[in-house]
Structure formats: structure tokens, C-alpha cells
Design an enzyme around this catalytic site. Structure first.
Site, PDB file in Angstrom:
ATOM      1  N   GLU A   1     -11.751   3.565  -2.976  1.00  0.00           N
ATOM      2  CA  GLU A   1     -10.960   2.586  -1.283  1.00  0.00           C
ATOM      3  C   GLU A   1     -11.758   3.176  -0.619  1.00  0.00           C
ATOM      4  OE1 GLU A   1      -6.688   2.323  -3.654  1.00  0.00           O
ATOM      5  OE2 GLU A   1      -7.370   4.244  -3.287  1.00  0.00           O
TER       6      GLU A   1
ATOM      7  N   THR B   1      -5.998  -0.787  -4.180  1.00  0.00           N
ATOM      8  CA  THR B   1      -5.214  -1.009  -5.069  1.00  0.00           C
ATOM      9  C   THR B   1      -4.062  -0.226  -5.366  1.00  0.00           C
ATOM     10  OG1 THR B   1      -7.821  -0.140  -6.222  1.00  0.00           O
ATOM     11  CG2 THR B   1      -5.976   0.653  -7.517  1.00  0.00           C
TER      12      THR B   1
ATOM     13  N   LYS C   1      -3.743   8.578  -0.174  1.00  0.00           N
ATOM     14  CA  LYS C   1      -3.889   7.794  -1.070  1.00  0.00           C
ATOM     15  C   LYS C   1      -4.318   8.346  -2.457  1.00  0.00           C
ATOM     16  CE  LYS C   1      -6.025   4.203   0.143  1.00  0.00           C
ATOM     17  NZ  LYS C   1      -4.834   3.291  -0.883  1.00  0.00           N
TER      18      LYS C   1
ATOM     19  N   ASP D   1      -5.081  -2.453   1.858  1.00  0.00           N
ATOM     20  CA  ASP D   1      -4.634  -1.577   0.790  1.00  0.00           C
ATOM     21  C   ASP D   1      -3.966  -0.748   1.196  1.00  0.00           C
ATOM     22  OD1 ASP D   1      -5.550  -0.083  -1.227  1.00  0.00           O
ATOM     23  OD2 ASP D   1      -6.796   1.161  -1.123  1.00  0.00           O
ATOM     24  N   GLY D   2      -2.894  -0.444   0.385  1.00  0.00           N
ATOM     25  CA  GLY D   2      -1.320   0.597   0.115  1.00  0.00           C
ATOM     26  C   GLY D   2      -1.981   2.067   0.554  1.00  0.00           C
ATOM     27  N   ALA D   3      -0.726   2.427   0.547  1.00  0.00           N
ATOM     28  CA  ALA D   3      -1.061   4.042   0.502  1.00  0.00           C
ATOM     29  C   ALA D   3       0.242   4.982  -0.382  1.00  0.00           C
ATOM     30  CB  ALA D   3      -1.113   4.396   2.099  1.00  0.00           C
TER      31      ALA D   3
ATOM     32  N   GLY E   1      -2.814   5.650  -7.536  1.00  0.00           N
ATOM     33  CA  GLY E   1      -3.671   5.079  -8.459  1.00  0.00           C
ATOM     34  C   GLY E   1      -5.268   6.037  -9.872  1.00  0.00           C
TER      35      GLY E   1
ATOM     36  N   THR F   1       1.305  -2.553  -4.163  1.00  0.00           N
ATOM     37  CA  THR F   1       1.368  -2.990  -2.789  1.00  0.00           C
ATOM     38  C   THR F   1       0.251  -4.493  -3.272  1.00  0.00           C
ATOM     39  OG1 THR F   1       2.663  -1.387  -2.154  1.00  0.00           O
ATOM     40  CG2 THR F   1       1.980  -2.915  -0.933  1.00  0.00           C
TER      41      THR F   1
ATOM     42  N   LYS G   1       6.727   5.475   2.761  1.00  0.00           N
ATOM     43  CA  LYS G   1       6.032   6.509   2.757  1.00  0.00           C
ATOM     44  C   LYS G   1       5.467   6.253   3.627  1.00  0.00           C
ATOM     45  CE  LYS G   1       4.568   3.847  -1.809  1.00  0.00           C
ATOM     46  NZ  LYS G   1       3.265   3.057  -1.707  1.00  0.00           N
TER      47      LYS G   1
END
Ligand code: 5RP
Length: 229
Positions: free
Chosen positions: A105, A28, A96, A83-85, A99, A31, A123
Site C-alpha cells: 500500500e 486493500t 494503515k 485506499d482505506g485506513a 489488513g 472499504t 476511523k
């Protein structure tokens, strides 16, 4: 190269790890959404994968773009999550939840054989904690839970404001119907100890410290993408 281009670069590099037939956890955030867009192009070109989304937001985008989905209950063992971070350190420990999707996640990443993090250079941190740590809590007794978090943090030498996340005119509500407390602890020297202590507090549903979950991070910067392992 602007921030969006770096996210696309990281997402494109992650796509190289996706193989035909994979069961994919799909993260989510902005990114992860670039990854979904690139994945959808490959799916349209014949790649066969099934995704398990980590949020309703990601699920909507996947449906819109034609990425086939199943729930985690239908597909409880996954090959790879991407996944993003919000933060990643040199030992692949993450913050994380910016969002608000941290619970799903973490469950999805935990059900995956591998987790690849995609992020831009902004990041990467020496020590976790500049980003406010998201803590997902049950709405019942939220104030008592917040006090317990403050006391627990204090025992570990941490302090700072713990704010209830807002959205529009009200409180931010997660997909699971919980609240988010954003904790400004600053530098977190012992992320493992804090993670263990937060897990022990009644009312804490989950927190944004992801430790021993990511197997690889793809970090995009102006000069290209590099990996952290
Ligand atoms: C959502 C997350 C996201 O992965 C994190 O906030 C990074 O988002 P973005 O890619 O938009 O910077 O943890 O809960």
C-alpha cells in the site's frame, strides 16, 4: 445507515475522482473492496482504467469482477490511489496495515500523484494510536527486531505490548513473506518522530504510519460524506 453502507458511500464519492484513462492504485480492505465493486460496474459500462492492486486479495477481486490490472513494474507511475485506513487524523496522517498490506500500500501510494483515503467516521481520531500500529518485519531475527522497536519506542516515551500477528494456527504472513508486529503504544503524540525512528531499525521492512501521503480523505457518516484536506 450501517457500517457497510457508510463504506459504500465513501467509495462512491471517491469514484467521482476517477477519470477515463487513469492509472489507479487500488487499496486493500473492506472499504477498498466496496470501491472495487463500484469501479467494476463503471468498467463494465465503458470506463477505461488500469489498476495496480496493493495485495493479492485485491488482485483476486479485481480479476473476478473484470477490472483490468497491471503490475507496478509495468505501470510505475500512477495518477491516483484509493485506499482505506485504520485511523486518520485531522492532518491526514494515517495508521494503515490492519489488513496486513501496508508495504505494498505504501509503495503504490508513493508511486501515485494523489492518494484518496476512504473511511467511515469511526476511523477519524484526534491523535493516532488507539489502533495498534502494524509494523512489518523480516522473519529473520524477529525477536531482536522486536526488542529494538521496544527500545526505540521507549526513547520516544512510548511503551506497550508488541504482539506477533497470528492467523489461524500460525503467524500471519504478508504477501511479501514478512511478519507483522502489532504495537499497542497508545496515543502517538509525535508520529513523524516515531516513523523516522522505525525506518532506521534493521529488520523493520515498513510500518503503518502514512505521513504526507494522503491528499484527501472522504469520510462517510450517517448524515453523508465529508472531506478532510
Ligand atoms: C490494509 C489496510 C486497510 O486499508 C485498513 O485496514 C482499513 O480496512 P477496512 O476498510 O477493512 O477497515 O490498511 O492493510
Amino acid at each position: 445507515m450501517d457500517a457497510r453502507e457508510m463504506k459504500i458511500k465513501a467509495a462512491a464519492a471517491a469514484l467521482a475522482h476517477v477519470e477515463d484513462g487513469m492509472r489507479l492504485g487500488i487499496g486493500t480492505g473492506s472499504t477498498a473492496e466496496e470501491f472495487v465493486r463500484l469501479l467494476a460496474e463503471r468498467v463494465a459500462g465503458g470506463l477505461s482504467v488500469i489498476g495496480v492492486p496493493t495485495s493479492e486479495r485485491t488482485a483476486r477481486l479485481c480479476v473476478e469482477l473484470g477490472v483490468p490490472l497491471m503490475s507496478l513494474d509495468e505501470l510505475p507511475e500512477l495518477d491516483l490511489t484509493i485506499d482505506g485506513a485504520d485511523e486518520v487524523d485531522g492532518r491526514l496522517r494515517l495508521i494503515k496495515g490492519g489488513g496486513g498490506a501496508l508495504l505494498r500500500e505504501k509503495i503504490v501510494a508513493g508511486a501515485s500523484s494523489r492518494m484518496i483515503v476512504i473511511a467511515d467516521e469511526s476511523k477519524v481520531v484526534e491523535t493516532l494510536g488507539a489502533f495498534k500500529l502494524p509494523i512489518e518485519v523480516n522473519p529473520f531475527g524477529m525477536v531482536a527486531t522486536r526488542i529494538a522497536i521496544e527500545r526505540t519506542a521507549s526513547r520516544l516515551g512510548l511503551s506497550g505490548a508488541i504482539e506477533l500477528r497470528q492467523a489461524g494456527a500460525g503467524h500471519f504472513m504478508t504477501d511479501g513473506g514478512h511478519l507483522i508486529l502489532d504495537a499497542s503504544f497508545g496515543r502517538i503524540p509525535d508520529a513523524e518522530a516515531l516513523a523516522t525512528a522505525l525506518n532506521a531499525i534493521p529488520g523493520v521492512v515498513e510500518h503503518g504510519l502514512f505521513i504526507n501521503m494522503a491528499s484527501l480523505a472522504i469520510i462517510a457518516g450517517p448524515a453523508g460524506a465529508r472531506t478532510l484536506t
